[in-house]
Design a protein around this motif. Structure first.
Motif, PDB file in Angstrom:
ATOM      1  N   LEU A 193       1.034  -1.158  -0.109  1.00  0.00           N
ATOM      2  CA  LEU A 193      -0.004  -0.252  -0.014  1.00  0.00           C
ATOM      3  C   LEU A 193       0.903   1.323  -0.026  1.00  0.00           C
ATOM      4  O   LEU A 193       0.497   2.141  -0.682  1.00  0.00           O
ATOM      5  CB  LEU A 193      -0.786   0.051   1.243  1.00  0.00           C
ATOM      6  CG  LEU A 193      -2.145  -1.148   1.271  1.00  0.00           C
ATOM      7  CD1 LEU A 193      -2.809  -1.025   2.345  1.00  0.00           C
ATOM      8  CD2 LEU A 193      -2.755  -1.063  -0.149  1.00  0.00           C
ATOM      9  N   ASP A 194       1.941   1.260   0.570  1.00  0.00           N
ATOM     10  CA  ASP A 194       2.981   2.302   0.667  1.00  0.00           C
ATOM     11  C   ASP A 194       3.432   2.560  -0.669  1.00  0.00           C
ATOM     12  O   ASP A 194       3.550   3.797  -1.164  1.00  0.00           O
ATOM     13  CB  ASP A 194       4.159   2.220   1.678  1.00  0.00           C
ATOM     14  CG  ASP A 194       3.705   2.291   3.287  1.00  0.00           C
ATOM     15  OD1 ASP A 194       2.410   2.590   3.267  1.00  0.00           O
ATOM     16  OD2 ASP A 194       4.638   2.048   4.011  1.00  0.00           O
ATOM     17  N   VAL A 195       3.723   1.332  -1.534  1.00  0.00           N
ATOM     18  CA  VAL A 195       4.549   1.564  -2.682  1.00  0.00           C
ATOM     19  C   VAL A 195       3.383   2.117  -3.748  1.00  0.00           C
ATOM     20  O   VAL A 195       3.724   3.095  -4.499  1.00  0.00           O
ATOM     21  CB  VAL A 195       4.699   0.300  -3.172  1.00  0.00           C
ATOM     22  CG1 VAL A 195       5.311   0.317  -4.720  1.00  0.00           C
ATOM     23  CG2 VAL A 195       6.001  -0.338  -2.409  1.00  0.00           C
ATOM     24  N   ILE A 196       1.989   1.721  -3.823  1.00  0.00           N
ATOM     25  CA  ILE A 196       1.040   2.227  -4.470  1.00  0.00           C
ATOM     26  C   ILE A 196       0.718   3.712  -4.113  1.00  0.00           C
ATOM     27  O   ILE A 196       0.784   4.509  -5.071  1.00  0.00           O
ATOM     28  CB  ILE A 196      -0.043   1.410  -4.512  1.00  0.00           C
ATOM     29  CG1 ILE A 196      -0.067  -0.075  -4.964  1.00  0.00           C
ATOM     30  CG2 ILE A 196      -1.311   2.039  -5.148  1.00  0.00           C
ATOM     31  CD1 ILE A 196      -0.781  -1.091  -4.441  1.00  0.00           C
ATOM     32  N   THR A 197       0.817   4.102  -2.860  1.00  0.00           N
ATOM     33  CA  THR A 197       0.570   5.373  -2.554  1.00  0.00           C
ATOM     34  C   THR A 197       1.649   6.295  -2.996  1.00  0.00           C
ATOM     35  O   THR A 197       1.424   7.276  -4.027  1.00  0.00           O
ATOM     36  CB  THR A 197       0.630   5.440  -1.029  1.00  0.00           C
ATOM     37  OG1 THR A 197      -0.265   4.646  -0.409  1.00  0.00           O
ATOM     38  CG2 THR A 197       0.346   6.864  -0.495  1.00  0.00           C
TER      39      THR A 197
END
Lengths: 329, 313, 320
Positions: free
Chosen positions: B243-247
């Motif tokens: 989720l951090d990466v997509i954010t």
């Protein structure tokens, strides 16, 4: 050459003693790192720590930690505090292996590092504020279960936090060993994770009771797993037939202890643990606490024994119907 | 001058935001912006940055990879077990990277050949990869890697972290490949219209498999850097990292619908998240605030982007 | 007609459920007890309730991943409002506030997606992150206990044979099945989901439908919190974490398509049941302590097999 080394050592000692003397009583910053922030257990430890800081008057306390219990985030916090130049970092390692490099790096930068609540690698801290070792905790839970059962025999199961939780895994190892040696008639049939979700703990305990109808006991070995498992036993109407024990704060378990679902809750005085940790941090910064000490004056707690590099809180408590109302944390 | 004519609005706004944050930080606490502090804190971002690069390319094709955190855990565990079995640490790292590549290839094959929606495939492998990592390692940590290996995560070249150099090289290569090579450009076409791309003769399936395999390979490399830095390989590392990466990628201006996005934007997105998080932590000492600030930043950035760019559809 | 149903996704998932139940029941007959069925249904009911809303959102070609964190915030607010140690409000008032809060957050999601045109996965990812932090701050590191008896009785009570949460879940499922299958509103939702462009030309209010779907998902998350949080005597930070992952996976296993237009309430409900079964089934198989470490892998493999098998068979049908 050897003389030179000795002289150098003496000089360094003298210098550090001087530095320490200059610092004694000065305002210091202590960072208190829990395994997981937001858990009632650690919040009550922090309350004790706050009290010690207030009493001392010259300690600025930082209490922060990963809200999801991630070891990586805990390590990042240690690195941040090292950069900010806090004086003492007190770590409750949620994963000793992952945190060790960051703790060692902090020590190399001159920050005093101690562990509390759970120990890390000996090379990654100077002292350990020890309320109980992993082995003691594991054995205490097994002993409590055996005592509650009356005749220590039958099938038991463990509901743990996660399969990778380092502390829980250490306790499980101790529990297995203690069951095998002291209570061979108690059979451990299942170890199930609840992924630190009370709802899952509840459901797993329900399933365990149905899958093993002759189950006599469930260990809930995290502050989330324990109330979840107790609720399942209570709702199944099997309070007293399936005993639940484990680690949790007394406030979370009062209802279950009073209605007989839980006979004993194993824990220590968490406020005292936080209090002692800050006292130790202060003494370490002042140079009062040095290796080889055998006792430690811990303010309102009185004198606490020191064994090697561990300061012992020495009050593993077992809460029962008789005494649980005396505790509020 | 028309607003729409300038192509780098999003990047400009993002860079301005980061600059504003750093100036604000310098006023509040000059130590935070010092070179030494920044270099030391940078070690917290390499895995995120490394995974964001292939994620950008995947999202450009209108795909997504939710399994990167789990693939990283599986790679790390394979690395650890290989080392424990007596392999040289670097050989073990190679094994881990191969495991990551295999994870990615599996995703790619399911997406390209079985035509399952990437969100669905990687939602399933998110659980499966971590499950296998837990299974083969029995949840235990593996540590004690030699200093010759931990240099990958801790060492520096001329004051710059080795991991940072690796990330910079990969990001530059990916940026050039996306902007200058035919294969890179065709990813945008796939994102805009996969059917048309297929009919016009682009090797859509092959490119897709390669892309997801690349994502897995980067997860393997990220695992090696992480293990070297923390000297521990364990099945729970990288939890929630996806989720951090997509954010970061979306913050960098890549459209989640595919067809647009740039590596330079992603680099700025990663930087924005990293600096915001570190400064909030540095200044307020409340982990709970981190989540709120990053969430607001994400939504605000997309809203800002709407203000500066024209509706495309 | 029956032949078509037998080849449908719902029949596939139902078959998988029957197969699992039969296999585990043969190995351990206790799995087939009424008690066990009841417990599985109670455990599945929050998922069943929220899946109704999530299905509408996914049919419309959008996605909502903020439900888990919203559940945590709702639980914290509910606890703070009704607990005698905190505000001590009457149950009806607290319930009203929690439901309005949940619906309000859903509405914000919907407006972000439609009016502000933020892609739904991004809007709800942002919301997920923000609400996680808010939930942690609200709980302030304490446990919240002392739910009033009436609320407890509602969450663990029975009406005849049926546990209350299951009754609420069945009511939601029935209402949403009627909504999607029998009403003009339902037909419009599918029309917008399968071809947004054509629907717009036909004058269908796509944006309003989307706002409605997100708001309903929020509201249902509030309902799910009301029936599940008081099942426990105390709640701690992290309530509902990762619930969104469970619901989305279940809806997808139940046959909803990520590109919109396809999916049904029945399919999603079966998806929730299938996923709820797996963990319980693994416990009843009594595979021993070592097998515990492979549980997540088995669960993931199960999901993967369900999804891949369906796509493979669907492709084969198309090719034929």
């Amino acid at each position: 050459m050897r003389h030179l080394a000795v002289i150098l050592a003496v000089l360094t000692l003298a210098a550090s003693a001087a530095a320490v003397a200059a610092e004694a009583g000065a305002q210091i910053t202590v960072a208190l790192l829990p395994k997981k922030k937001g858990v009632a257990y650690f919040t009550s430890c922090a309350a004790g720590a706050e009290q010690a800081a207030k009493e001392l008057g010259n300690v600025t306390l930082i209490y922060d930690g990963p809200t999801d219990g991630s070891p990586e985030k805990a390590a990042a916090l240690i690195e941040k505090w090292t950069l900010k130049g806090v004086d003492v970092i007190a770590v409750s390692p949620n994963d000793p292996e992952v945190l060790a490099p960051a703790m060692q790096a902090a020590m190399a930068k001159g920050v005093k590092v101690i562990t509390w609540d759970a120990d890390g690698a000996a090379s990654s801290r100077s002292f350990f504020v020890n309320q109980a070792t992993g082995t003691q905790i594991g054995e205490a839970m097994v002993d409590a279960m055996a005592k509650d059962l009356g005749t220590p025999a039958g099938k038991v199961a463990i509901v743990t936090a996660t399969l990778t939780a380092a502390n829980q895994n250490a306790w499980i190892a101790a529990m297995k060993a203690h069951l095998a040696s002291a209570y061979p008639k108690m059979e451990l049939v299942a170890i199930k994770p609840c992924n630190e979700d009370q709802k899952v703990a509840f459901q797993v305990a329900q399933d365990l009771m149905k899958a093993y109808p002759d189950l006599v006991g469930i260990f809930g070995i995290s502050s989330v797993a324990f109330p979840g498992a107790a609720e399942a036993v209570k709702q199944a109407g099997r309070s007293g037939q399936v005993l639940v024990t484990g680690l949790a704060t007394p406030n979370a378990m009062k209802g279950y202890v009073k209605d007989g679902t839980v006979k004993s809750v194993v824990l220590w005085n968490t406020r005292d643990l936080g209090y002692l940790t800050v006292r130790v941090a202060r003494a370490l910064a002042d140079g009062v606490l040095i290796p080889g000490a055998t006792s430690f004056a811990a303010g309102s707690l009185g004198s606490k024994p020191v064994a090697g590099d561990a300061i012992l809180l020495n009050n593993l408590l077992v809460f029962t119907k008789a005494n649980i109302d005396q505790f509020d944390f | 001058m028309k607003l729409g004519a300038y192509r780098y609005w999003h990047e400009t706004v993002l860079a301005a935001l980061i600059a504003a944050l750093m100036i604000g930080a310098a006023v509040v606490d000059p130590r935070f912006v010092s070179w030494k502090t920044q270099i030391a804190l940078s070690s917290h971002v390499w895995e995120l940055a490394l995974l964001a690069v292939p994620m950008t390319a995947i999202i450009i094709t209108a795909g997504i990879d939710l399994s990167v955190g789990s693939a990283m855990a599986l790679s790390a565990v394979v690395l650890g077990l290989a080392y424990q079995a007596g392999a040289n640490a670097w050989l073990a790292a190679a094994c881990g990277i191969v495991a990551g590549a295999l994870c990615g290839t599996f995703n790619g094959l399911a997406v390209a050949w079985l035509r399952v929606h990437p969100l669905i495939v990687t939602l399933a492998t998110l659980a499966a990869f971590r499950g296998v990592a837990e299974g083969i390692s029995l949840g235990r940590p593996i540590s004690g890697f030699p200093a010759s290996f931990t240099v990958l995560g801790l060492g520096t070249i001329a004051g710059v972290p080795i991991a940072g150099v690796i990330v910079a090289l990969i990001a530059t290569a990916a940026g050039l490949a996306l902007a200058r090579t035919p294969s890179g450009l065709s990813l945008y076409a796939i994102g805009h219209n996969p059917a048309a791309s297929r009919f016009s003769g682009l090797p859509v399936a092959r490119l897709t498999v390669a892309l997801y395999a690349l994502s897995g390979t980067c997860a393997g490399l990220a695992a090696a850097i992480y293990v070297a830095r923390r000297n521990t390989a364990k099945a729970d590392l990288g939890t929630g990292l996806e989720l951090d990466v997509i954010t970061a990628v979306v913050l960098g201006g890549t459209s989640i619908f595919g067809g647009s996005g740039r590596i330079i934007g992603t680099v700025l997105g990663v930087l924005a998240i990293h600096e915001t998080r570190e400064f909030v932590g540095w200044h307020w000492e409340h982990e709970e605030l981190n989540a709120i600030v990053v969430g607001v930043l994400l939504i605000a950035a997309v809203l800002l982007n709407r203000l500066f760019t024209r509706p495309t559809r | 007609m029956t032949g078509a149903w037998l080849r449908s996704r719902e029949a596939g998932v139902a078959g998988l459920i029957l197969l699992t139940v039969a296999a585990v029941g043969t190995i351990n007959p206790r799995f087939l007890s009424v008690e066990n069925a009841r417990d599985i249904l109670i455990a599945a009911s929050p998922g069943l309730i929220v899946a109704c809303g999530a299905t509408l959102v996914i049919v419309l070609g959008e996605i909502d991943i903020s439900m888990g964190a919203l559940m945590g915030v709702c639980a914290a607010v509910l606890g703070k409002l009704v607990s005698a140690e905190h505000a001590g409000l009457p149950v009806w008032l607290a319930t009203l506030i929690v439901l309005s809060l949940a619906a309000g957050i859903g509405l914000i999601n919907g407006l972000l997606v439609t009016v502000a045109r933020v892609p739904s996965i991004i809007a709800t990812l942002g919301m997920l992150t923000i609400l996680t932090g808010v939930g942690d701050l609200l709980m302030a590191g304490e446990t919240i206990g002392g739910f009033p008896d009436s609320l407890r009785a509602f969450a663990i009570g029975h009406v005849g044979m049926l546990p209350m949460p299951v009754l609420v879940a069945l009511a939601c499922l029935a209402a949403f099945t009627v909504l999607t299958r029998e009403t003009a509103l339902g037909r419009r939702i599918y029309a917008v989901g399968s071809n947004a462009h054509a629907a717009r030309l036909a004058g269908l209010p796509a944006l309003r439908l989307k706002v409605l779907a997100f708001t309903l998902t929020g509201l249902l998350t509030g309902v799910a919190t009301l029936i599940s949080a008081p099942q426990l005597e105390v709640i701690e930070a992290g309530f509902g974490r990762q619930f969104e992952l469970f619901v989305v996976t279940a809806v997808v296993v139940g046959g909803a398509s990520m590109s919109g237009g396809a999916g049904s309430i029945a399919g999603s409900a079966l998806g929730v049941l299938l996923l709820s079964l797996v963990r319980t089934a693994l416990i009843f198989l009594q595979l021993g302590i070592g097998a515990t470490y492979w549980e997540r892998a088995i669960q993931g493999g199960f999901i993967l097999a369900a999804v891949l098998a369906d796509h493979v068979s669907r492709r084969r049908r198309v090719q034929r």
